[in-house]
Design a protein around this motif. Structure first.
Motif, PDB file in Angstrom:
ATOM      1  N   GLY A  53       0.804  -1.217   0.000  1.00 36.54           N
ATOM      2  CA  GLY A  53       0.000   0.000   0.000  1.00 36.54           C
ATOM      3  C   GLY A  53       0.837   1.267   0.000  1.00 36.54           C
ATOM      4  N   GLY A  54       2.153   1.128   0.150  1.00 40.02           N
ATOM      5  CA  GLY A  54       3.029   2.289   0.146  1.00 40.02           C
ATOM      6  C   GLY A  54       3.247   2.923   1.503  1.00 40.02           C
ATOM      7  N   ARG A  55       2.652   2.370   2.552  1.00 43.48           N
ATOM      8  CA  ARG A  55       2.874   2.922   3.883  1.00 43.48           C
ATOM      9  C   ARG A  55       2.703   1.836   4.931  1.00 43.48           C
ATOM     10  NH1 ARG A  55      -2.228   5.791   6.024  1.00 43.48           N
ATOM     11  NH2 ARG A  55      -3.770   4.348   5.259  1.00 43.48           N
ATOM     12  N   LEU A  56       3.073   2.154   6.160  1.00 45.64           N
ATOM     13  CA  LEU A  56       2.948   1.210   7.260  1.00 45.64           C
ATOM     14  C   LEU A  56       1.532   1.221   7.802  1.00 45.64           C
ATOM     15  CD1 LEU A  56       6.282   1.933   9.120  1.00 45.64           C
ATOM     16  CD2 LEU A  56       5.726  -0.064   7.781  1.00 45.64           C
ATOM     17  N   LEU A  57       1.231   0.226   8.622  1.00 53.83           N
ATOM     18  CA  LEU A  57      -0.102   0.145   9.203  1.00 53.83           C
ATOM     19  C   LEU A  57      -0.359   1.252  10.215  1.00 53.83           C
ATOM     20  CD1 LEU A  57      -0.286  -3.703   9.791  1.00 53.83           C
ATOM     21  CD2 LEU A  57      -1.335  -2.408   7.955  1.00 53.83           C
ATOM     22  N   VAL A  58       0.668   1.587  10.983  1.00 53.02           N
ATOM     23  CA  VAL A  58       0.521   2.568  12.056  1.00 53.02           C
ATOM     24  C   VAL A  58       1.639   3.597  11.912  1.00 53.02           C
ATOM     25  CG1 VAL A  58       0.396   2.861  14.550  1.00 53.02           C
ATOM     26  CG2 VAL A  58      -0.309   0.705  13.531  1.00 53.02           C
ATOM     27  N   TRP A  59       1.322   4.858  12.092  1.00 54.27           N
ATOM     28  CA  TRP A  59       2.282   5.958  12.070  1.00 54.27           C
ATOM     29  C   TRP A  59       3.013   6.052  10.743  1.00 54.27           C
ATOM     30  CZ3 TRP A  59       3.304   3.038  16.895  1.00 54.27           C
ATOM     31  CH2 TRP A  59       2.488   3.472  17.919  1.00 54.27           C
ATOM     32  N   ASN A  60       4.099   6.812  10.748  1.00 55.28           N
ATOM     33  CA  ASN A  60       4.905   6.967   9.540  1.00 55.28           C
ATOM     34  C   ASN A  60       6.303   6.414   9.779  1.00 55.28           C
ATOM     35  OD1 ASN A  60       6.155   8.851  11.144  1.00 55.28           O
ATOM     36  ND2 ASN A  60       5.321  10.614  10.077  1.00 55.28           N
ATOM     37  N   TYR A  61       7.150   6.506   8.778  1.00 56.43           N
ATOM     38  CA  TYR A  61       8.480   5.917   8.881  1.00 56.43           C
ATOM     39  C   TYR A  61       9.353   6.607   9.926  1.00 56.43           C
ATOM     40  CZ  TYR A  61       7.366   3.251   4.745  1.00 56.43           C
ATOM     41  OH  TYR A  61       6.781   2.393   3.877  1.00 56.43           O
ATOM     42  N   THR A  62       9.198   7.903  10.073  1.00 55.34           N
ATOM     43  CA  THR A  62       9.988   8.616  11.077  1.00 55.34           C
ATOM     44  C   THR A  62       9.637   8.149  12.482  1.00 55.34           C
ATOM     45  OG1 THR A  62      10.090  10.537   9.620  1.00 55.34           O
ATOM     46  CG2 THR A  62      10.627  10.898  11.934  1.00 55.34           C
ATOM     47  N   ALA A  63       8.351   8.007  12.764  1.00 52.78           N
ATOM     48  CA  ALA A  63       7.930   7.512  14.079  1.00 52.78           C
ATOM     49  C   ALA A  63       8.433   6.093  14.311  1.00 52.78           C
ATOM     50  CB  ALA A  63       6.410   7.565  14.200  1.00 52.78           C
ATOM     51  N   TRP A  64       8.301   5.219  13.300  1.00 52.34           N
ATOM     52  CA  TRP A  64       8.809   3.851  13.433  1.00 52.34           C
ATOM     53  C   TRP A  64      10.311   3.851  13.649  1.00 52.34           C
ATOM     54  CZ3 TRP A  64       6.787  -0.362  14.939  1.00 52.34           C
ATOM     55  CH2 TRP A  64       5.466  -0.663  14.653  1.00 52.34           C
ATOM     56  N   GLY A  65      11.012   4.738  12.963  1.00 48.68           N
ATOM     57  CA  GLY A  65      12.456   4.807  13.135  1.00 48.68           C
ATOM     58  C   GLY A  65      12.851   5.137  14.558  1.00 48.68           C
ATOM     59  N   TRP A  66      12.179   6.122  15.152  1.00 52.07           N
ATOM     60  CA  TRP A  66      12.493   6.488  16.538  1.00 52.07           C
ATOM     61  C   TRP A  66      12.082   5.395  17.514  1.00 52.07           C
ATOM     62  CZ3 TRP A  66      16.037   9.696  17.566  1.00 52.07           C
ATOM     63  CH2 TRP A  66      16.291  10.778  16.737  1.00 52.07           C
ATOM     64  N   ILE A  67      10.966   4.748  17.249  1.00 47.12           N
ATOM     65  CA  ILE A  67      10.526   3.649  18.126  1.00 47.12           C
ATOM     66  C   ILE A  67      11.540   2.516  18.102  1.00 47.12           C
ATOM     67  CG2 ILE A  67       8.795   1.820  18.384  1.00 47.12           C
ATOM     68  CD1 ILE A  67       6.707   3.949  17.484  1.00 47.12           C
ATOM     69  N   TRP A  68      11.964   2.085  16.901  1.00 46.04           N
ATOM     70  CA  TRP A  68      12.923   0.987  16.810  1.00 46.04           C
ATOM     71  C   TRP A  68      14.273   1.382  17.369  1.00 46.04           C
ATOM     72  CZ3 TRP A  68      11.055  -3.421  16.901  1.00 46.04           C
ATOM     73  CH2 TRP A  68       9.969  -3.803  16.143  1.00 46.04           C
ATOM     74  N   LEU A  69      14.661   2.630  17.179  1.00 51.58           N
ATOM     75  CA  LEU A  69      15.936   3.094  17.717  1.00 51.58           C
ATOM     76  C   LEU A  69      15.930   3.042  19.250  1.00 51.58           C
ATOM     77  CD1 LEU A  69      18.605   4.203  16.595  1.00 51.58           C
ATOM     78  CD2 LEU A  69      17.669   6.485  16.881  1.00 51.58           C
ATOM     79  N   ALA A  70      14.878   3.563  19.862  1.00 46.14           N
ATOM     80  CA  ALA A  70      14.774   3.535  21.326  1.00 46.14           C
ATOM     81  C   ALA A  70      14.679   2.107  21.843  1.00 46.14           C
ATOM     82  CB  ALA A  70      13.554   4.342  21.771  1.00 46.14           C
ATOM     83  N   LEU A  71      13.877   1.281  21.195  1.00 44.10           N
ATOM     84  CA  LEU A  71      13.727  -0.108  21.607  1.00 44.10           C
ATOM     85  C   LEU A  71      15.049  -0.859  21.493  1.00 44.10           C
ATOM     86  CD1 LEU A  71      11.503  -2.059  22.593  1.00 44.10           C
ATOM     87  CD2 LEU A  71      11.189  -2.715  20.221  1.00 44.10           C
ATOM     88  N   GLY A  72      15.805  -0.574  20.437  1.00 47.40           N
ATOM     89  CA  GLY A  72      17.094  -1.224  20.254  1.00 47.40           C
ATOM     90  C   GLY A  72      18.093  -0.850  21.332  1.00 47.40           C
ATOM     91  N   VAL A  73      18.157   0.417  21.671  1.00 49.38           N
ATOM     92  CA  VAL A  73      19.073   0.860  22.722  1.00 49.38           C
ATOM     93  C   VAL A  73      18.682   0.230  24.059  1.00 49.38           C
ATOM     94  CG1 VAL A  73      19.818   2.886  24.054  1.00 49.38           C
ATOM     95  CG2 VAL A  73      19.720   2.994  21.559  1.00 49.38           C
ATOM     96  N   LEU A  74      17.391   0.211  24.349  1.00 43.48           N
ATOM     97  CA  LEU A  74      16.931  -0.396  25.606  1.00 43.48           C
ATOM     98  C   LEU A  74      17.203  -1.894  25.639  1.00 43.48           C
ATOM     99  CD1 LEU A  74      13.574   1.515  26.148  1.00 43.48           C
ATOM    100  CD2 LEU A  74      15.681   1.737  27.480  1.00 43.48           C
ATOM    101  N   LEU A  75      16.962  -2.604  24.538  1.00 43.00           N
ATOM    102  CA  LEU A  75      17.236  -4.044  24.504  1.00 43.00           C
ATOM    103  C   LEU A  75      18.725  -4.329  24.680  1.00 43.00           C
ATOM    104  CD1 LEU A  75      14.868  -5.545  21.790  1.00 43.00           C
ATOM    105  CD2 LEU A  75      15.073  -6.260  24.160  1.00 43.00           C
ATOM    106  N   PHE A  76      19.573  -3.518  24.092  1.00 44.53           N
ATOM    107  CA  PHE A  76      21.008  -3.708  24.264  1.00 44.53           C
ATOM    108  C   PHE A  76      21.402  -3.517  25.730  1.00 44.53           C
ATOM    109  CE2 PHE A  76      25.487  -2.672  24.162  1.00 44.53           C
ATOM    110  CZ  PHE A  76      25.985  -3.611  23.270  1.00 44.53           C
ATOM    111  N   ALA A  77      20.881  -2.459  26.355  1.00 45.91           N
ATOM    112  CA  ALA A  77      21.177  -2.213  27.774  1.00 45.91           C
ATOM    113  C   ALA A  77      20.637  -3.334  28.650  1.00 45.91           C
ATOM    114  CB  ALA A  77      20.596  -0.871  28.197  1.00 45.91           C
ATOM    115  N   ILE A  78      19.468  -3.838  28.316  1.00 43.41           N
ATOM    116  CA  ILE A  78      18.890  -4.939  29.094  1.00 43.41           C
ATOM    117  C   ILE A  78      19.731  -6.194  28.939  1.00 43.41           C
ATOM    118  CG2 ILE A  78      16.925  -6.545  29.064  1.00 43.41           C
ATOM    119  CD1 ILE A  78      15.166  -4.023  28.882  1.00 43.41           C
ATOM    120  N   GLY A  79      20.242  -6.447  27.736  1.00 39.83           N
ATOM    121  CA  GLY A  79      21.133  -7.592  27.541  1.00 39.83           C
ATOM    122  C   GLY A  79      22.354  -7.503  28.439  1.00 39.83           C
TER     123      GLY A  79
END
Length: 141
Positions: A53-79
């Motif tokens: 469809g040319g877009r994500l189901l929720v939000w836009n790419y910038t929002a997804w980028g920040w979400i994955w970036l924050a989640l990645g940093v937190l997962l690394f710290a949790i590891g």
């Protein structure tokens, strides 16, 4: 009976070393790096994650980028926390791995194979954090 280690961690005798915790901590760090990479790609190359469809189901790419970036940093710290034997890291790791699973379900339209692989890896992290007894450590002292 609970005793204290030189690093101030509570240690329950008999809990000992857990290979699952070592595996889960290491895998959480790897997933964190993967999520950081996904976040950076979503922020800087929005055309990379093309859906029918040319877009994500929720939000836009910038929002997804920040979400994955924050989640990645937190997962690394949790590891790192899991490998250090911290109980808070095990609890937070289960919660964040569950959130990452939900995120990959929503991301499935962009990359279905990678999303399924990530969901399976998140499930392994969750099992590795839940299965060992309380007080077990992911690395040997």
């Amino acid at each position: 009976m609970t005793t204290s280690t030189p690093f101030g961690r509570a240690f329950h005798p008999g809990a000992g070393f857990s290979g699952w915790l070592g595996f889960a901590g290491t895998l959480a760090m790897v997933l964190g790096v993967f999520n950081i990479i996904e976040g950076l790609i979503a922020l800087f190359k929005t055309y990379f994650f093309v859906t029918p469809g040319g877009r994500l189901l929720v939000w836009n790419y910038t929002a997804w980028g920040w979400i994955w970036l924050a989640l990645g940093v937190l997962l690394f710290a949790i590891g790192l926390g899991v490998l250090a034997g911290q109980m808070w890291a095990r609890v937070a790791g289960v919660i964040l791995a569950g959130l990452a699973m939900i995120g990959h379900f929503a991301f499935m339209a962009a990359f279905p194979v990678w999303s399924v692989i990530s969901i399976a890896l998140c499930a392994l992290v969750m099992y590795g954090l839940i299965a060992p007894p309380r007080g077990a450590m992911g690395v040997r002292d």
